[in-house]
Write a protein that holds these residues in place. Sequence first.
Motif, PDB file in Angstrom:
ATOM      1  N   LYS A 291       0.838  -1.206   0.000  1.00  0.00           N
ATOM      2  CA  LYS A 291       0.000   0.000   0.000  1.00  0.00           C
ATOM      3  C   LYS A 291       0.873   1.256   0.000  1.00  0.00           C
ATOM      4  O   LYS A 291       2.023   1.229   0.432  1.00  0.00           O
ATOM      5  CB  LYS A 291      -0.905   0.028   1.240  1.00  0.00           C
ATOM      6  CG  LYS A 291      -1.796  -1.192   1.407  1.00  0.00           C
ATOM      7  CD  LYS A 291      -2.689  -1.030   2.630  1.00  0.00           C
ATOM      8  CE  LYS A 291      -3.433  -2.306   2.956  1.00  0.00           C
ATOM      9  NZ  LYS A 291      -2.617  -3.306   3.642  1.00  0.00           N
ATOM     10  N   GLN A 317      -3.107   2.878  -5.437  1.00  0.00           N
ATOM     11  CA  GLN A 317      -2.978   2.977  -3.981  1.00  0.00           C
ATOM     12  C   GLN A 317      -2.535   1.666  -3.339  1.00  0.00           C
ATOM     13  O   GLN A 317      -1.951   1.659  -2.272  1.00  0.00           O
ATOM     14  CB  GLN A 317      -4.312   3.423  -3.356  1.00  0.00           C
ATOM     15  CG  GLN A 317      -4.732   4.831  -3.762  1.00  0.00           C
ATOM     16  CD  GLN A 317      -3.733   5.886  -3.312  1.00  0.00           C
ATOM     17  OE1 GLN A 317      -3.323   5.925  -2.155  1.00  0.00           O
ATOM     18  NE2 GLN A 317      -3.313   6.740  -4.253  1.00  0.00           N
ATOM     19  N   LYS A 318      -2.848   0.533  -3.998  1.00  0.00           N
ATOM     20  CA  LYS A 318      -2.465  -0.757  -3.420  1.00  0.00           C
ATOM     21  C   LYS A 318      -2.241  -1.794  -4.513  1.00  0.00           C
ATOM     22  O   LYS A 318      -2.772  -1.668  -5.618  1.00  0.00           O
ATOM     23  CB  LYS A 318      -3.519  -1.234  -2.422  1.00  0.00           C
ATOM     24  CG  LYS A 318      -4.908  -1.405  -2.993  1.00  0.00           C
ATOM     25  CD  LYS A 318      -5.882  -1.805  -1.885  1.00  0.00           C
ATOM     26  CE  LYS A 318      -7.279  -2.045  -2.448  1.00  0.00           C
ATOM     27  NZ  LYS A 318      -8.234  -2.463  -1.410  1.00  0.00           N
TER      28      LYS A 318
END
Length: 583
Positions: A291, A317-318
């Motif tokens: 993340k 984001q991840k």
Amino acid sequence: MPPQIVVRDLAELLHATPTEIIRHLIKHHIFASINQVVDYEQAALVARDLGFEPTPQVFSPTSASLQRGALPTSAVLEAARDDKDTVPIPPVVTIMGHVDHGKTTLLDMIRKTRVAAEEAGGITQHIGAYQVEVKGKKITFLDTPGHEAFTAMRARGAQVTHIAVIVVAADDGVMPQTREAIDHARAANVPIIIAINKIDKPTANPELVKQQLAEIGVIVEDYGGDTVCVPISARTGAGIDELLEMILLVAEMQDLRANPNRPAVGVVIEAKLEKNTGPMATILVQEGTLKMGDHIVVGPLAGKVRAMFNDRGKRIQKAPPSTPVSILGLPEVPQPGDRLEVVPDERTAKQRAAEIAEQRRAESSLPGHVSLDTLYMQMQEGKTKELNIVLKGDVQGTVEAIKNALLKLGEEKIKLHLIHEGVGNITETDVHLAAASGAIIIGFNVKADNAALRQAQKEGVEIRYYDVIYQLIEDIEAALKGLLEPTYHEVVEGHAEVLQLFRSGKNTVIAGCRVTDGKITRTSQVRVLRNGTKVHESRVASLRRGKDDVREVAAGYECGMIIEGFSNVQVGDIIEAFRQEKD
């Protein structure tokens, strides 16, 4: 205390405030901030100032080897099967084969039809790996065609591939590099899919390819074997869909799973220094989810994920398991094959990175690679149960004769395994394969090129040369039975004359010497010569100049020396330093 420690952690360890620690460091002319790392010697000075008696923390080679690279694929899968929170993950595929058989064209066709079509602008960024989607399921391709990159990563302990696709041209058949690629995939215990390419050509002969594969032990399903074989044309796109479906089928049989809910573990696929953004690393996440903002340890480097991009250059984001991403946030460019691990905070990251750096230094000084001289000893200690050999010869007939003779050797405790044989000089690729598989290289009437020699020295791979078959067989047989003795020759490093004697305690005599030629080192073996006759032989126990311990003393300088187990040294004695070098 560890080999390196952050100033803040040192304060905690010594029950002091960071300000006190910094003040004591300045007293010793060491200027460090609260988040800076200091080494053991520097930290020990402060510890003694505060009334402690420090000792260095010792790391075992076992833990060092575990930290060296990323998790092997098999280890990830094994751990995943015991975890209840696992989910199916996309397979990671590497494409290998002979030069000009269409590896890059195949990757380009898959990328064009499956990736670029999904995005108007095509691919905006090449990150060495990308994902495609087939019937709602994803496949991750490592865009490093060729077994050199595949095995170079294995040599660093980072086996990340789930499936190897071997491309063979239907009009050219099985070539030397095809055999190499198959041997590399087998050595890694990776399932193989054969893609017979260029079937659109009028000279294509897929049946001949299948026969040639059978001759080297790869039996395709059409011939009653268990190796999947798909005829394709990378130029026209024929058979590509079927190939992708077969990759998913083989992956399904492997039951590839991982837990996305734990801190991420991954491996560096490639890394580079960008002009505008600094160090950028392509990571393949193996376990957990990476993340934004995660504190990470990548090999001996500590950092924080400050930006993350997918294979199309979009910020994300991840990244769940089997996802390739490029990240920013490392202080330096890491090595391909380095393990990435997410840790709770910056302090832990810095300390873990310092520990791994120290472990690697310790590990590099350990003789870890197998050789004929040490084989039986390692076998007795249970460290090895098979001898892997890469065999290169001048002509195919000789290679076959040696191969047949070698396969008759071996015993119950140790098996002999020929992982690759070929004709021609020993190359860097051979060394990579030997390093990744813990093998020795045997050359018969051939030599190693300069690049291979440099790589072998760096990786600690043993190369043996022979020109008489029975001598080669005798050496291997002797090694398996523990009879092969290493041969050494002596190299004299320097001489020192004893000028004065000093006593320290009851039994310790310090010899005050002047080095007359060469050098004396702290690790030297020495013999004491009196009127030309040897009176004692042992090692240097202590070497000093003034009050300081030193590593070596060169010609023309004076020093104080204690000789291990010998106090009967006399003024006028000559101390000869030497070392043993293996032939």
